[in-house]
Motif scaffolding. Sequence first.
Motif, PDB file in Angstrom:
ATOM      1  N   ARG A  48       0.838  -1.213   0.000  1.00  0.00           N
ATOM      2  CA  ARG A  48       0.000   0.000   0.000  1.00  0.00           C
ATOM      3  C   ARG A  48       0.859   1.244   0.000  1.00  0.00           C
ATOM      4  N   ASN A  49       1.864   1.298   0.854  1.00  0.00           N
ATOM      5  CA  ASN A  49       2.697   2.493   0.965  1.00  0.00           C
ATOM      6  C   ASN A  49       3.528   2.722  -0.297  1.00  0.00           C
ATOM      7  N   LEU A  50       4.016   1.627  -0.911  1.00  0.00           N
ATOM      8  CA  LEU A  50       4.797   1.762  -2.140  1.00  0.00           C
ATOM      9  C   LEU A  50       3.942   2.246  -3.301  1.00  0.00           C
ATOM     10  N   ALA A  51       2.634   2.002  -3.224  1.00  0.00           N
ATOM     11  CA  ALA A  51       1.727   2.407  -4.298  1.00  0.00           C
ATOM     12  C   ALA A  51       1.400   3.895  -4.265  1.00  0.00           C
ATOM     13  N   ILE A  52       1.817   4.576  -3.202  1.00  0.00           N
ATOM     14  CA  ILE A  52       1.547   6.012  -3.089  1.00  0.00           C
ATOM     15  C   ILE A  52       2.693   6.784  -3.736  1.00  0.00           C
ATOM     16  N   PRO A  53       2.438   7.584  -4.763  1.00  0.00           N
ATOM     17  CA  PRO A  53       3.513   8.314  -5.458  1.00  0.00           C
ATOM     18  C   PRO A  53       4.297   9.218  -4.507  1.00  0.00           C
ATOM     19  N   ARG A  54       5.544   9.426  -4.814  1.00  0.00           N
ATOM     20  CA  ARG A  54       6.411  10.222  -3.942  1.00  0.00           C
ATOM     21  C   ARG A  54       5.883  11.639  -3.772  1.00  0.00           C
ATOM     22  N   ASN A  55       5.395  12.251  -4.846  1.00  0.00           N
ATOM     23  CA  ASN A  55       4.916  13.626  -4.738  1.00  0.00           C
ATOM     24  C   ASN A  55       3.687  13.724  -3.825  1.00  0.00           C
ATOM     25  N   ALA A  56       2.863  12.656  -3.822  1.00  0.00           N
ATOM     26  CA  ALA A  56       1.708  12.647  -2.925  1.00  0.00           C
ATOM     27  C   ALA A  56       2.147  12.489  -1.469  1.00  0.00           C
ATOM     28  N   ARG A  57       3.160  11.644  -1.236  1.00  0.00           N
ATOM     29  CA  ARG A  57       3.654  11.435   0.125  1.00  0.00           C
ATOM     30  C   ARG A  57       4.181  12.722   0.734  1.00  0.00           C
ATOM     31  N   LEU A  58       4.766  13.558  -0.072  1.00  0.00           N
ATOM     32  CA  LEU A  58       5.432  14.759   0.433  1.00  0.00           C
ATOM     33  C   LEU A  58       4.512  15.980   0.497  1.00  0.00           C
ATOM     34  N   GLU A  59       3.268  15.836   0.055  1.00  0.00           N
ATOM     35  CA  GLU A  59       2.354  16.977   0.092  1.00  0.00           C
ATOM     36  C   GLU A  59       2.098  17.422   1.528  1.00  0.00           C
ATOM     37  N   GLY A 117       0.206  13.583   3.504  1.00  0.00           N
ATOM     38  CA  GLY A 117      -0.006  13.300   2.089  1.00  0.00           C
ATOM     39  C   GLY A 117      -0.386  11.849   1.851  1.00  0.00           C
ATOM     40  N   GLN A 118       0.238  10.934   2.587  1.00  0.00           N
ATOM     41  CA  GLN A 118      -0.099   9.512   2.430  1.00  0.00           C
ATOM     42  C   GLN A 118      -1.539   9.243   2.859  1.00  0.00           C
ATOM     43  N   ILE A 119      -1.931   9.797   3.992  1.00  0.00           N
ATOM     44  CA  ILE A 119      -3.299   9.572   4.479  1.00  0.00           C
ATOM     45  C   ILE A 119      -4.306  10.141   3.490  1.00  0.00           C
ATOM     46  N   ARG A 120      -4.010  11.331   2.966  1.00  0.00           N
ATOM     47  CA  ARG A 120      -4.932  11.940   2.007  1.00  0.00           C
ATOM     48  C   ARG A 120      -5.037  11.096   0.737  1.00  0.00           C
ATOM     49  N   TYR A 121      -3.912  10.578   0.271  1.00  0.00           N
ATOM     50  CA  TYR A 121      -3.924   9.761  -0.951  1.00  0.00           C
ATOM     51  C   TYR A 121      -4.795   8.525  -0.741  1.00  0.00           C
ATOM     52  N   ILE A 122      -4.686   7.901   0.408  1.00  0.00           N
ATOM     53  CA  ILE A 122      -5.493   6.712   0.700  1.00  0.00           C
ATOM     54  C   ILE A 122      -6.979   7.071   0.741  1.00  0.00           C
ATOM     55  N   ILE A 123      -7.310   8.205   1.352  1.00  0.00           N
ATOM     56  CA  ILE A 123      -8.710   8.635   1.399  1.00  0.00           C
ATOM     57  C   ILE A 123      -9.246   8.860  -0.012  1.00  0.00           C
ATOM     58  N   ARG A 124      -8.465   9.507  -0.835  1.00  0.00           N
ATOM     59  CA  ARG A 124      -8.932   9.876  -2.168  1.00  0.00           C
ATOM     60  C   ARG A 124      -8.961   8.683  -3.131  1.00  0.00           C
ATOM     61  N   ASN A 125      -7.992   7.783  -3.007  1.00  0.00           N
ATOM     62  CA  ASN A 125      -7.827   6.737  -4.015  1.00  0.00           C
ATOM     63  C   ASN A 125      -8.164   5.338  -3.533  1.00  0.00           C
ATOM     64  N   GLY A 126      -8.356   5.182  -2.228  1.00  0.00           N
ATOM     65  CA  GLY A 126      -8.680   3.871  -1.692  1.00  0.00           C
ATOM     66  C   GLY A 126      -7.472   2.945  -1.680  1.00  0.00           C
ATOM     67  N   VAL A 127      -7.705   1.682  -1.351  1.00  0.00           N
ATOM     68  CA  VAL A 127      -6.644   0.675  -1.303  1.00  0.00           C
ATOM     69  C   VAL A 127      -7.136  -0.563  -2.042  1.00  0.00           C
ATOM     70  N   ARG A 128      -6.427  -0.969  -3.053  1.00  0.00           N
ATOM     71  CA  ARG A 128      -6.848  -2.134  -3.846  1.00  0.00           C
ATOM     72  C   ARG A 128      -6.870  -3.410  -3.003  1.00  0.00           C
ATOM     73  N   LEU A 129      -7.763  -4.320  -3.395  1.00  0.00           N
ATOM     74  CA  LEU A 129      -7.906  -5.637  -2.763  1.00  0.00           C
ATOM     75  C   LEU A 129      -8.276  -5.528  -1.284  1.00  0.00           C
ATOM     76  N   THR A 130      -8.900  -4.404  -0.903  1.00  0.00           N
ATOM     77  CA  THR A 130      -9.435  -4.240   0.452  1.00  0.00           C
ATOM     78  C   THR A 130     -10.824  -3.629   0.312  1.00  0.00           C
ATOM     79  N   GLY A 131     -11.465  -3.373   1.443  1.00  0.00           N
ATOM     80  CA  GLY A 131     -12.784  -2.730   1.415  1.00  0.00           C
ATOM     81  C   GLY A 131     -12.718  -1.223   1.405  1.00  0.00           C
TER      82      GLY A 131
END
Length: 547
Positions: A48-59, A117-131
């Motif tokens: 999950r963490n690797l799937a978050i782009p670097r620019n999103a992590r640093l926002e 940035g990571q938390i926001r990316y997860i909220i906006r894009n979800g997490v594959r293969l989970t609910g």
Amino acid sequence: MKRWKTFLLLGCVAVLAIGLYGARLIWHGFSTADEPSYLETTIARAARNLAIPRNARLEANPRKATPEILKESRESFLDRCASCHSQDGSGQTTVGRNLYPKVPDLRLPQTQNLTDGQIRYIIRNGVRLTGMPGWANPHDEQSDDSWKLVLFIRSLRQLTREEREQQVVTASSAHYVGSKSCEKCHAEIYEHWRKTPMANVVRDPREFPDAIIPDLSTNTVSRFSRDQVALVYGSVWKQRYFTKIGDDYFPEAAQWDVTHRVWRPYFVANGSDWWAPFYPPDNMQRPTGPTCDGCHSVDYNIQTKQVAEWNVGCERCHGPGSEHVEHPTRGNTLNSARMDYVRANDTCIQCHSQGRPLSSPIEGKYYDWPVGYRAGLNLRDFWQLEEHPLGQLTFTHFPDGTAHKNRMQGNDFVQSVMYRRGITCFSCHDVHGTDHNAQLREPVDKLCLDCHGPMSLNGPRTGTLQEHTHHKDGSPGSQCVACHMPKIETTIADVKVRAHTFAFIYPVMTDRYKIPNPCTSCHADKSTAWATEALRQWPERSPWRME
């Protein structure tokens, strides 16, 4: 050659491990109730963490955690997230515990250590293969409230071990400084709070000339003058007047009925409150320190008879604030939102309940409040709720155990399914102040529907609210509180307040136990037999509940 043998051996081990894991799965099967293994959890979290782009992590979060933004984001969280993540972020819900992988506890470091940035990316894009779904509008990058939700999730962070240790030290070293000291840093909250009934339950008429509501010259019940009134108690349903003699206050024998605008006698007779027989039958020999002042103040001292502050001030719930005022940290103040649901609710139940101290008398006096208790402690170590024999109508209870009189919200609530599911008083109320009745967070029906929308797992199990209530939308009978929180608990004369068991009282209970039911309380011209027959026609109601 040795290197190839090593690779071959490792390959065999890997194949064997996969084979054993596969055999285990085939043998035991898949179940979403299972806890993921450490390996699965580690791999899934890393993926999950690797799937978050670097620019999103640093926002960086452009929003700041103001009271208004946290309030707004909490409503959004309750609306979209709480069904899985729970109101407190713990994930302890029916849905959350039965997803695979499990819904994470948002309060723990595994989430809190992520960047904004990571938390926001997860909220906006979800997490594959989970609910976890993605909540973003793909055509609108900035208008969503994901940054605000990040701030709310941050506010859920649990205390660290060091912060918990600091709380223990603070409890013994800090002293009370008064609610005014909180205004500098919490101006917005303070401004709301100071207008609430909590902040104005006790008023000195010399300091607040408008504190006395009625014209005292109209009092024919038991006359007293304005000069005799040292303190005024109450302004919502009733108002009482205390005279000071020495270091004690004593209640006058007349009180003002705010609803009906009439004077009524005030005297606690034997056979009513438990403590009455232990005091002379004379108001001027019944000091309010043992019977009232402990709940209407901060830190009432039973030896000196002095208070740190009149009214329900900030430190009543957050603990003595001297150290927090000097150097604010999460570890040197108390916050009920970070307590378990029992201690969190005890903060309110300490005064919103009928009971008595475990030890009585205390220094020769009988107290009607939990002497020695403060927020964060176990209320059960100081206080026992009023006992009630089922089947008996008493001064405090109806035969089924529902409260009969006011100031028993806690007695009611601890019986409820809501309490057993970990709901807290502040899930519905905000004692810091709101524009809604009873300091509710939202208008009452909207508040209920946050958790109890049509076809919700929490009920009602109908497609529409009208199908559940059998009353037209917008009518009095369609209101959740009309049926689940009827006004049946006496505060003065015929003025009633709402029950907090949230149980529906069937008409048959009126016949058997004389408990008012919401059907014939509203349809006053109808009989209980009529109400029972009407309920029988409602297909989603169990016939066994009608008998």
